[in-house]
Design an enzyme around this catalytic site. Structure first.
Site, PDB file in Angstrom:
ATOM      1  N   GLN A 287       0.674  -0.955  -0.269  1.00 30.74           N
ATOM      2  CA  GLN A 287      -0.294   0.066  -0.088  1.00 30.74           C
ATOM      3  C   GLN A 287       1.149   1.160  -0.143  1.00 30.74           C
ATOM      4  O   GLN A 287       0.054   2.588  -0.011  1.00 30.74           O
ATOM      5  CB  GLN A 287      -0.996   0.047   1.177  1.00 30.74           C
ATOM      6  CG  GLN A 287      -1.918  -1.583   1.461  1.00 30.74           C
ATOM      7  CD  GLN A 287      -2.899  -1.351   2.409  1.00 30.74           C
ATOM      8  OE1 GLN A 287      -3.792  -1.024   2.550  1.00 30.74           O
ATOM      9  NE2 GLN A 287      -1.611  -2.181   3.841  1.00 30.74           N
TER      10      GLN A 287
ATOM     11  N   HIS B 121      -1.373   1.353  -3.898  1.00 29.78           N
ATOM     12  CA  HIS B 121      -1.968   2.135  -4.146  1.00 29.78           C
ATOM     13  C   HIS B 121      -1.547   3.200  -4.916  1.00 29.78           C
ATOM     14  O   HIS B 121      -1.095   4.587  -4.742  1.00 29.78           O
ATOM     15  CB  HIS B 121      -1.676   3.279  -2.566  1.00 29.78           C
ATOM     16  CG  HIS B 121      -2.805   2.469  -1.604  1.00 29.78           C
ATOM     17  ND1 HIS B 121      -2.828   2.263  -0.398  1.00 29.78           N
ATOM     18  CD2 HIS B 121      -4.138   1.939  -2.539  1.00 29.78           C
ATOM     19  CE1 HIS B 121      -4.030   2.592  -0.347  1.00 29.78           C
ATOM     20  NE2 HIS B 121      -4.703   1.495  -0.944  1.00 29.78           N
TER      21      HIS B 121
ATOM     22  N   CYS C 252      -2.828  14.917 -25.269  1.00 32.18           N
ATOM     23  CA  CYS C 252      -4.310  16.016 -25.064  1.00 32.18           C
ATOM     24  C   CYS C 252      -3.719  16.792 -24.212  1.00 32.18           C
ATOM     25  O   CYS C 252      -5.380  17.239 -24.395  1.00 32.18           O
ATOM     26  CB  CYS C 252      -4.935  14.945 -24.415  1.00 32.18           C
ATOM     27  SG  CYS C 252      -5.482  14.628 -22.441  1.00 32.18           S
TER      28      CYS C 252
ATOM     29  N   GLY D  24       3.157  -4.847   8.957  1.00 35.78           N
ATOM     30  CA  GLY D  24       3.031  -2.639   9.453  1.00 35.78           C
ATOM     31  C   GLY D  24       1.826  -2.344   8.457  1.00 35.78           C
ATOM     32  O   GLY D  24       2.062  -0.976   8.500  1.00 35.78           O
TER      33      GLY D  24
HETATM   34  N1  APR Z   1       7.223  -2.227  12.406  1.00 38.59           N
HETATM   35  C1  APR Z   1       5.433  -2.843  12.283  1.00 38.59           C
HETATM   36  N2  APR Z   1       5.109  -2.321  12.725  1.00 38.59           N
HETATM   37  C2  APR Z   1       4.734  -0.934  12.509  1.00 38.59           C
HETATM   38  C3  APR Z   1       5.467  -0.228  12.897  1.00 38.59           C
HETATM   39  C4  APR Z   1       6.583  -0.658  12.698  1.00 38.59           C
HETATM   40  N3  APR Z   1       8.061  -0.536  12.759  1.00 38.59           N
HETATM   41  N4  APR Z   1       5.705   1.416  12.509  1.00 38.59           N
HETATM   42  C5  APR Z   1       4.559   1.220  12.816  1.00 38.59           C
HETATM   43  N5  APR Z   1       3.669   0.026  13.039  1.00 38.59           N
HETATM   44  C6  APR Z   1       1.924  -0.438  12.530  1.00 38.59           C
HETATM   45  C7  APR Z   1       1.281   0.314  13.326  1.00 38.59           C
HETATM   46  O1  APR Z   1       1.297  -0.098  14.288  1.00 38.59           O
HETATM   47  C8  APR Z   1      -0.241   0.364  12.490  1.00 38.59           C
HETATM   48  O2  APR Z   1      -1.036  -0.834  12.326  1.00 38.59           O
HETATM   49  O3  APR Z   1       1.874  -0.033  10.981  1.00 38.59           O
HETATM   50  C9  APR Z   1       0.388   0.400  10.772  1.00 38.59           C
HETATM   51  C10 APR Z   1       0.920   1.848  10.131  1.00 38.59           C
HETATM   52  O4  APR Z   1      -1.085   1.934   9.775  1.00 38.59           O
HETATM   53  P1  APR Z   1      -1.642   3.198   8.398  1.00 38.59           P
HETATM   54  O5  APR Z   1      -1.030   4.032   8.908  1.00 38.59           O
HETATM   55  O6  APR Z   1      -3.254   2.845   9.041  1.00 38.59           O
HETATM   56  O7  APR Z   1      -0.971   2.803   7.634  1.00 38.59           O
HETATM   57  P2  APR Z   1      -1.606   1.848   6.286  1.00 38.59           P
HETATM   58  O8  APR Z   1      -2.110   0.346   7.170  1.00 38.59           O
HETATM   59  O9  APR Z   1      -0.740   0.917   5.146  1.00 38.59           O
HETATM   60  O10 APR Z   1      -2.548   2.631   5.115  1.00 38.59           O
HETATM   61  C11 APR Z   1      -3.106   1.426   4.829  1.00 38.59           C
HETATM   62  O11 APR Z   1      -5.065   3.293   4.994  1.00 38.59           O
HETATM   63  O12 APR Z   1      -4.571   5.706   6.419  1.00 38.59           O
HETATM   64  C12 APR Z   1      -5.058   4.964   4.903  1.00 38.59           C
HETATM   65  O13 APR Z   1      -3.797   6.501   4.002  1.00 38.59           O
HETATM   66  C13 APR Z   1      -3.771   5.247   4.526  1.00 38.59           C
HETATM   67  O14 APR Z   1      -3.899   4.025   1.806  1.00 38.59           O
HETATM   68  C14 APR Z   1      -3.171   4.371   3.757  1.00 38.59           C
HETATM   69  C15 APR Z   1      -4.052   3.383   4.020  1.00 38.59           C
END
Ligand code: APR
Length: 257
Positions: free
Chosen positions: A110, A128, A159, A196
């Site tokens: 993502q 994404h 275009c 993550g």
């Molecule tokens: N190691 C493992 N996990 C981690 C670490 C790390 N070092 N740092 C943060 N995390 C975890 C957090 O606990 C959280 O669950 O990564 C996750 C990040 O979550 P989001 O910020 O929601 O990111 P993501 O899951 O990629 O989001 C997907 O949702 O909010 C929208 O715009 C955002 O398009 C994106 C989508």
């Protein structure tokens, strides 16, 4: 379901390592957490400084671009700039190592920062999009060589419409090929890692379950429990930059060593 805190435990359970050693195909799904240790600011974190008076919706929707293409383009330029000195971390490199271990490997991400490819992954499905790629706002076709300078945003050479970053905005569908392929590989893999990601939104909330229902061994790696943790075979609590290199090392270590 099993939850293990990597900072307190010595290693992975025997069953986990056995499943990963026996597997022939592997799918990894990543989210912002994997890039966190590289210092990549999250989408919301990037709305700071002179940008902090705006809402997410004013940057990341087709409507916002139509209304003010210059502002949206400049915000993405600002974000590209923030990424300039950022490099892949040990988590990215471990995922690249997994692609070398498994002949049938797919990464679904993502993240739009392109760090997985820079770490060496080749079979990457960017669901994404990618912040470094651009496309025509009207024709939806990739525009490779934009002449930056004269006009902001640049114009499509074909275009004359505006060029926009090739990322998925709110109110937009996910890319068809990437999503179909992600579902296909998730439903036929032996092991699946979800790393993550908060796994709240589609497809992150869905793909690990698709894999699990099709019989894969599903592992989650996150610094905290998520909404899907109870549905995993195992959740490892810890940073991806620490857990994933340990995993590849354990898979590669000769049995009995
Ligand atoms: N190691 C493992 N996990 C981690 C670490 C790390 N070092 N740092 C943060 N995390 C975890 C957090 O606990 C959280 O669950 O990564 C996750 C990040 O979550 P989001 O910020 O929601 O990111 P993501 O899951 O990629 O989001 C997907 O949702 O909010 C929208 O715009 C955002 O398009 C994106 C989508």
């Amino acid at each position: 379901m099993k939850i293990i805190d990597i900072s307190k435990d010595k290693g992975f359970p025997e069953e986990t390592i056995t499943r990963f050693r026996r597997a022939r195909s592997c799918v990894v799904l990543t989210g912002a957490g994997v890039s966190a240790e590289s210092g990549v600011p999250t989408f919301r974190d990037a709305i700071t400084g002179t940008w902090s008076n705006f809402n997410v919706e004013e940057f990341a929707t087709p409507e916002a671009f139509r209304k003010n293409p210059k502002k949206v383009w400049e915000w993405y330029e600002y974000r590209r700039n923030l990424l300039k000195d950022i490099n892949p971390n040990q988590g990215h490199y471990a995922i690249a190592e997994l692609e070398r271990i498994y002949s049938d490997f797919w990464l679904v991400t993502q993240n739009i920062d392109g760090l997985h490819r820079r770490a060496g992954n080749k079979n990457v499905l960017e669901v994404h999009g990618n912040i470094y790629r651009n496309k025509c706002f009207e024709e939806n076709t990739i525009v490779d060589n934009i002449s930056v300078g004269a006009e902001i945003p640049p114009k499509c050479p074909n275009c004359g419409s505006y060029v926009r970053p090739d990322v998925v905005w709110f109110h937009e569908p996910l890319p068809k090929y990437e999503m179909e392929k992600a579902i296909e590989v998730s439903s036929r893999c032996d092991v699946f890692i979800v790393a993550g990601t908060s796994a709240i939104v589609y497809p992150a909330a869905e793909l690990p379950i698709v894999a699990k229902n099709a019989g894969a061994y599903v592992m989650e790696v996150n610094i905290e429990k998520t909404l899907i943790s109870t549905q995993m075979d195992i959740t490892i609590l810890g940073k991806t930059g620490i857990v994933l290199p340990r995993l590849t090392e354990s898979i590669m270590t000769k049995v009995g060593k």
